[in-house]
Design a protein around this motif. Structure first.
Motif, PDB file in Angstrom:
ATOM      1  N   LYS A   9     -22.137 -17.365 -22.815  1.00  0.00           N
ATOM      2  CA  LYS A   9     -23.115 -16.732 -21.923  1.00  0.00           C
ATOM      3  C   LYS A   9     -24.429 -17.476 -21.983  1.00  0.00           C
ATOM      4  O   LYS A   9     -25.089 -17.677 -20.986  1.00  0.00           O
ATOM      5  N   LYS A  10     -24.839 -17.882 -23.205  1.00  0.00           N
ATOM      6  CA  LYS A  10     -26.129 -18.551 -23.347  1.00  0.00           C
ATOM      7  C   LYS A  10     -26.107 -19.864 -22.604  1.00  0.00           C
ATOM      8  O   LYS A  10     -27.093 -20.296 -22.055  1.00  0.00           O
ATOM      9  N   VAL A  15     -27.833 -23.634 -11.437  1.00  0.00           N
ATOM     10  CA  VAL A  15     -28.036 -24.536 -10.313  1.00  0.00           C
ATOM     11  C   VAL A  15     -29.510 -24.531  -9.931  1.00  0.00           C
ATOM     12  O   VAL A  15     -30.095 -23.474  -9.715  1.00  0.00           O
ATOM     13  N   ILE A  18     -32.076 -22.135 -11.356  1.00  0.00           N
ATOM     14  CA  ILE A  18     -32.308 -20.764 -10.892  1.00  0.00           C
ATOM     15  C   ILE A  18     -31.069 -19.896 -11.110  1.00  0.00           C
ATOM     16  O   ILE A  18     -31.113 -18.887 -11.799  1.00  0.00           O
ATOM     17  N   LEU A  19     -29.958 -20.308 -10.503  1.00  0.00           N
ATOM     18  CA  LEU A  19     -28.800 -19.417 -10.425  1.00  0.00           C
ATOM     19  C   LEU A  19     -27.784 -19.769 -11.494  1.00  0.00           C
ATOM     20  O   LEU A  19     -27.254 -20.871 -11.506  1.00  0.00           O
ATOM     21  N   THR A  24     -22.720 -15.255 -12.877  1.00  0.00           N
ATOM     22  CA  THR A  24     -22.999 -14.442 -11.686  1.00  0.00           C
ATOM     23  C   THR A  24     -21.727 -14.324 -10.882  1.00  0.00           C
ATOM     24  O   THR A  24     -21.182 -15.343 -10.444  1.00  0.00           O
ATOM     25  N   PRO A  25     -21.240 -13.069 -10.652  1.00  0.00           N
ATOM     26  CA  PRO A  25     -20.005 -12.910  -9.880  1.00  0.00           C
ATOM     27  C   PRO A  25     -20.160 -13.499  -8.490  1.00  0.00           C
ATOM     28  O   PRO A  25     -21.208 -13.347  -7.874  1.00  0.00           O
ATOM     29  N   ALA A  27     -20.757 -16.376  -7.415  1.00  0.00           N
ATOM     30  CA  ALA A  27     -21.643 -17.532  -7.192  1.00  0.00           C
ATOM     31  C   ALA A  27     -20.839 -18.830  -7.166  1.00  0.00           C
ATOM     32  O   ALA A  27     -21.016 -19.673  -6.275  1.00  0.00           O
TER      33      ALA A  27
END
Lengths: 116, 230
Positions: A9-10, A15, A18-19, A24-25, A27
Motif C-alpha cells: 500500500k505504501k 501517476v 497525484i493518483l 484506487t479502484p 484507476a
C-alpha cells in the motif's frame, strides 16, 4: 503477512504524483483503456491522413475520452455493486434478528391452533 | 491509524468515510485528466512552428473553454452535494455521547441510561508499553458498539478544541458555550485514532482521541465495569 500488504500500500505508484493507481479502484483499468484508445485513435488518424501532429492531438483526445468513459462506467458499476452489497448485508442482519418473529419478512411464524 | 510518511487517507471505518474516499478518487481522476491536458497543451504550444500575430478572436474556442469547465464543475459538484446531504441525514442514534474538550484532555459522558463519565488523557511517551503508539494512546478510550449509529455532542470547557477521527470521517469543533452535533456508524470493530484539530494552547498536540468499536455485548460489559469502578 500484514506487513507485506502495508508495504504494498505504501509503495503504490502515483501517476503525475497525484493518483495512486494501485490502490484506487478502477484507476488502473481506466488508464489502460485510455492508453489503448489513444493508440488506436492516433494510429487510425495517421493512417488515414498522414498528418503527424494532428494525429497526436487526436490520440490525446482519444485518451481523454476513453479514460473518462471507462472511469465513469467502472465507478457506476462499482457503486451499484456496493449498494447491493449493503442491501444484502442489511438483509442478512435483519433475517438473523427477526427470524421466527412477526417481523420476519420471509417466513411467518406458524399459527397456533386453539386448544379445545 | 496513519503509517509513517502516509500522504493519503486512512482506511474508512464508517460508511460516510467510504463515500468520501470514493468522491476523493473521482475528483482526483478529473484533476489528473485536466493536468494531463494542460501539460499536453504546454508542450504543443512550445514545440509548434506556427505563428499568427493577427488572431483577434474565435467564437468556437471561447465556447469550448467556457462550456467544458462548467460541465467539469457540475461533474464534481453533484457527487459532492450528495455526500454533503448524506452526512446531514438524521439517523436515529442508538447512543449519545458528550465529548467535552479541556486543556488538555477530552472527557466523555454516557448519560443515556446511567451516569457514566470519564476523562481521557494521553499516555506519556515514557509510560508507553511496546505496541502502543506515541502521542496517540489514551488512558481511557471512548468505547462504542459496532454497527450502531452514535451521536456525539461536542463542546468545550475552556478554549476552542476540535474532535476529529479521520478513519470515521468525523471532525467537529468544540466551542465553549455551544453544543455541536455529529454522528457516525463504526462499520467494523477496531481502534480508531484522532487528534485535537483546533489550536488550544501548549499541549494542543498532546490530547488525542481514541474510539474503540466493539460488539454490543462487549460494550455492555465495558459500561458495567466502568460504572462499578466509578
Amino acid at each position: 503477512m500484514a506487513g507485506e500488504e502495508e508495504s504494498d500500500k505504501k509503495n503504490g505508484f502515483k501517476v503525475l504524483g497525484i493518483l495512486d493507481v494501485q490502490n484506487t479502484p478502477c484507476a488502473r483499468e481506466a488508464l489502460l483503456h485510455g492508453s489503448g484508445g489513444s493508440l488506436a485513435a492516433g494510429l487510425l488518424h495517421f493512417l488515414a491522413t498522414s498528418r503527424v501532429k494532428r494525429s497526436f492531438d487526436v490520440g490525446f483526445a482519444g485518451f481523454m475520452l476513453t479514460t473518462l468513459g471507462s472511469w465513469f462506467y467502472c465507478r457506476i458499476t462499482n457503486a451499484q455493486l456496493r449498494m447491493q452489497q449493503r442491501l444484502i448485508q442489511d438483509g442478512i442482519k435483519n433475517k438473523v434478528m427477526y427470524e421466527g418473529t412477526s417481523l420476519d419478512t420471509i417466513s411467518k411464524p406458524k399459527e397456533q391452533e386453539p386448544s379445545l | 491509524m496513519a503509517h509513517p510518511s502516509q500522504l493519503g487517507f486512512q482506511d474508512a471505518a464508517s460508511p460516510v468515510m467510504e463515500e468520501l474516499l470514493h468522491f476523493h478518487d473521482h475528483a482526483l481522476m478529473i484533476v489528473l485528466l485536466i493536468s494531463t491536458l494542460v501539460l499536453y497543451i504546454i508542450v504543443a504550444m512550445v514545440s509548434t512552428k506556427l505563428t499568427n500575430k493577427y488572431i483577434l478572436d474565435s467564437q468556437e474556442i471561447e465556447i469550448v473553454w467556457t462550456v467544458l469547465p462548467a460541465v467539469i464543475l457540475i461533474l464534481i459538484a453533484l457527487p459532492s452535494l450528495r455526500i454533503l446531504y448524506l452526512m446531514d441525514e438524521i439517523n436515529d442514534p442508538h447512543l449519545t455521547i458528550k465529548a467535552m474538550g479541556h486543556q488538555w484532555y477530552w472527557s466523555y459522558e454516557y448519560t443515556d441510561y446511567e451516569d457514566l463519565g470519564f476523562d481521557s488523557y494521553m499516555v506519556p511517551t515514557q509510560d508507553l508499553v511496546p505496541g502502543q503508539f506515541r502521542l496517540l494512546e489514551t488512558d481511557h478510550r471512548m468505547v462504542v458498539p459496532v454497527e450502531s449509529p452514535i451521536r456525539v455532542l461536542v463542546s468545550a470547557e475552556d478554549v476552542l478544541h476540535s474532535w476529529a477521527v479521520p478513519s470515521l470521517g468525523v471532525k467537529m469543533d468544540a466551542v465553549p458555550g455551544r453544543l455541536n452535533q455529529t454522528a457516525f456508524i463504526a462499520s467494523r470493530p477496531g481502534v480508531f485514532y484522532g487528534q485535537c484539530s483546533e489550536i488550544c494552547g501548549a499541549n494542543h498536540s498532546f490530547m488525542p482521541i481514541v474510539v474503540e468499536a466493539v460488539p454490543l455485548e462487549h460494550f455492555e460489559k465495558w459500561s458495567t465495569m466502568m460504572l462499578e469502578d466509578a
